[in-house]
Design a protein around this motif. Structure first.
Motif, mmCIF file in Angstrom:
data_model
loop_
_atom_site.group_PDB
_atom_site.id
_atom_site.type_symbol
_atom_site.label_atom_id
_atom_site.label_comp_id
_atom_site.label_asym_id
_atom_site.label_seq_id
_atom_site.Cartn_x
_atom_site.Cartn_y
_atom_site.Cartn_z
ATOM 1 N N VAL A 60 0.851 -1.185 0.000
ATOM 2 C CA VAL A 60 0.000 0.000 0.000
ATOM 3 C C VAL A 60 0.889 1.238 0.000
ATOM 4 C CG1 VAL A 60 -1.812 1.261 1.213
ATOM 5 C CG2 VAL A 60 -1.783 -1.244 1.269
ATOM 6 N N PRO A 61 0.918 2.017 -1.084
ATOM 7 C CA PRO A 61 1.715 3.250 -1.092
ATOM 8 C C PRO A 61 1.123 4.283 -0.139
ATOM 9 C CG PRO A 61 0.387 3.088 -3.091
ATOM 10 C CD PRO A 61 0.202 1.801 -2.355
ATOM 11 N N ARG A 62 1.979 4.857 0.698
ATOM 12 C CA ARG A 62 1.495 5.808 1.685
ATOM 13 C C ARG A 62 2.396 7.039 1.722
ATOM 14 N NH1 ARG A 62 0.187 0.949 4.581
ATOM 15 N NH2 ARG A 62 -2.062 0.888 4.952
ATOM 16 N N PRO A 63 1.824 8.191 2.104
ATOM 17 C CA PRO A 63 2.641 9.394 2.276
ATOM 18 C C PRO A 63 3.441 9.320 3.563
ATOM 19 C CG PRO A 63 0.368 9.848 2.861
ATOM 20 C CD PRO A 63 0.394 8.449 2.342
ATOM 21 N N TYR A 64 4.581 9.994 3.577
ATOM 22 C CA TYR A 64 5.334 10.078 4.829
ATOM 23 C C TYR A 64 6.114 11.381 4.865
ATOM 24 C CZ TYR A 64 10.321 9.105 3.662
ATOM 25 O OH TYR A 64 11.630 9.180 3.242
ATOM 26 N N ILE A 65 6.479 11.788 6.087
ATOM 27 C CA ILE A 65 7.239 13.035 6.230
ATOM 28 C C ILE A 65 8.718 12.752 6.479
ATOM 29 C CG2 ILE A 65 5.226 14.320 7.034
ATOM 30 C CD1 ILE A 65 6.241 14.073 9.853
ATOM 31 N N GLY A 66 9.044 11.520 6.862
ATOM 32 C CA GLY A 66 10.450 11.145 6.971
ATOM 33 C C GLY A 66 11.110 11.459 8.291
ATOM 34 N N VAL A 67 10.418 11.136 9.396
ATOM 35 C CA VAL A 67 11.034 11.344 10.710
ATOM 36 C C VAL A 67 10.890 10.079 11.554
ATOM 37 C CG1 VAL A 67 10.596 13.827 10.762
ATOM 38 C CG2 VAL A 67 8.899 12.264 11.703
ATOM 39 N N SER A 68 11.790 9.926 12.503
ATOM 40 C CA SER A 68 11.615 8.939 13.567
ATOM 41 C C SER A 68 11.364 9.715 14.858
ATOM 42 C CB SER A 68 12.850 8.052 13.707
ATOM 43 O OG SER A 68 13.989 8.828 14.013
ATOM 44 N N PHE A 69 10.706 9.080 15.808
ATOM 45 C CA PHE A 69 10.258 9.797 16.995
ATOM 46 C C PHE A 69 10.848 9.218 18.277
ATOM 47 C CE2 PHE A 69 6.889 10.336 13.829
ATOM 48 C CZ PHE A 69 6.771 11.727 13.813
ATOM 49 N N LEU A 70 11.101 10.125 19.226
ATOM 50 C CA LEU A 70 11.525 9.698 20.557
ATOM 51 C C LEU A 70 10.339 9.218 21.382
ATOM 52 C CD1 LEU A 70 14.106 12.474 21.547
ATOM 53 C CD2 LEU A 70 14.571 10.038 21.271
#
Length: 389
Positions: free
Chosen positions: A279-289
């Motif tokens: 499933v192609p999905r949008p992303y912003i490109g971050v990892s989170f603490l």
């Protein structure tokens, strides 16, 4: 001189009874035919002969309700899904997990089956068990066309040699609380294959955090859903699939809380899995603490946030050349909203991205850096396959 006996002559009572019985019997023998002919005595006819207590006739009742019609229509399309995995350990024995699936399409000698991702996750081999007309199960190998952990869906492909029925998808957007709901699947494995349980739609739309990726809308039902029902069909009385059974709450003392993926939500996912395997999905490109509400007071002080900021997610790092990197997001930035929608957790952010945005669209983030509020715009890209959940 002679002597005389003055005692009277007496007859024995036993002799009298015997003689009386003989005389009475003779009278009955002589007069009974006359009494029958005259109608004084009536003999019972054949129909009047008494019978032993109990049922005198076996009656077959043909039960044909909306529910039985719906089950007859869909049941052959509900199959068993057997996932074979290699277990950890010295001997590397195989593990098998059973679930359910729904045959929804048949074309060009192939048939397509939808099931849950967790049923076939980490499998080396997947097999489909089809119930035939003579109740002899047929086991056929399956190919995984695509799977999606975020929505817990997968599509399999099999040879259609033994496929006789294809399920029809309904419209889950028009469901009402209280209407009948029928679950078909294989609770506790193939021993109870194609079991039918009946209940109602408890809620047509219940927002539920299904996994660590996303909160989603599910159908809540009180029709019994047990381990092994995963991937099976939730149908209406028209015999249409309205949901794909996925989970239940199994806490002690809890009954009648089962959930299904609405079929209208599943359709686009299924189409993507058939077309591209993912499933192609949008992303912003971050990892989170993590989430802001999880921080201690001391950790929160390090971010210098105003007391009014109570929700948000904390950036750990940005992917190279990602939308976030291009927009200048940095470590320890706190994202509190996207397009004006407040964000309290990573799940909130992903849910909004997956459900409310598209690849190539521009979104506006509210970000706090060193306690100062700022607005950041970025253009969403398609998530790489290894980051698409």
């Amino acid at each position: 001189m002679g002597f005389y006996d003055n005692r009277s002559q007496r007859t024995s009572p036993l002799l009298i009874a015997v003689i009386s019985a003989i005389i009475g019997g003779l009278i009955v023998l002589l007069f009974t035919p006359l009494l029958i002919q005259s109608g004084v005595i009536k003999l019972p006819t054949t129909n009047q002969v008494s019978k032993a207590p109990g049922p005198t006739q076996v009656t077959t009742v043909k039960v044909n309700t909306d529910i039985t019609k719906a089950v007859d229509k869909v049941r052959p399309a509900v199959v068993g899904v057997e996932s074979i995995r290699k277990a950890d350990g010295f001997f590397s024995e195989e593990e098998r997990e059973s679930g359910s699936g729904i045959i929804f399409e048949k074309r060009n000698g192939k048939a397509l089956v939808v099931t849950n991702h967790h049923v076939i996750e980490n499998s080396r081999n997947v097999r489909i068990v089809i119930s035939t007309n003579n109740n002899t199960p047929k086991v056929v190998p399956a190919k995984i066309l695509g799977k999606d952990k975020v929505t817990d869906l997968a599509v399999l492909e099999i040879n259609d040699k033994y496929v006789t029925t294809v399920a029809e998808f309904g419209n889950s957007d028009v469901l009402k609380a209280g209407e009948p709901a029928i679950a078909i699947g294989n609770p506790l494995g193939l021993t109870f294959s194609q079991s039918v349980t009946v209940g109602v739609i408890s809620s047509p739309k219940r927002t539920f955090q299904a996994n660590e990726y996303i909160s989603t809308d599910v159908i809540q039902t009180d029709a019994a859903i047990n381990p092994g029902n995963s991937g099976g069909a939730l149908i209406n009385t028209a015999g249409q699939v309205i949901g794909i059974n996925t989970l239940k709450i199994a806490e002690r003392g809890v009954e009648g809380l089962g959930f299904a993926i609405p079929i209208n939500h599943a359709r686009p996912i299924i189409n993507n899995l058939i077309k591209s395997g993912r499933v192609p999905r949008p992303y912003i490109g971050v990892s989170f603490l993590g989430n802001l509400y999880q921080l201690s007071d001391g950790e929160r002080d390090l971010l210098k946030l105003p007391a009014s900021v109570t929700g948000g997610v904390i950036v750990e790092s940005t992917e190279l050349a990602s939308p976030a990197a291009k927009a200048g997001l940095k470590r320890l930035d706190v994202i509190t909203s996207i397009n004006g929608k407040s964000i309290n957790s990573v799940v909130d952010l992903r849910t909004y991205l997956y459900n409310k945005t598209t690849i190539g669209s521009t979104v506006r983030l509210t970000v706090y850096r060193d306690g100062k509020k700022q607005s950041v715009e970025l253009e969403l890209q398609e998530a790489p396959p290894n980051l698409a959940g």
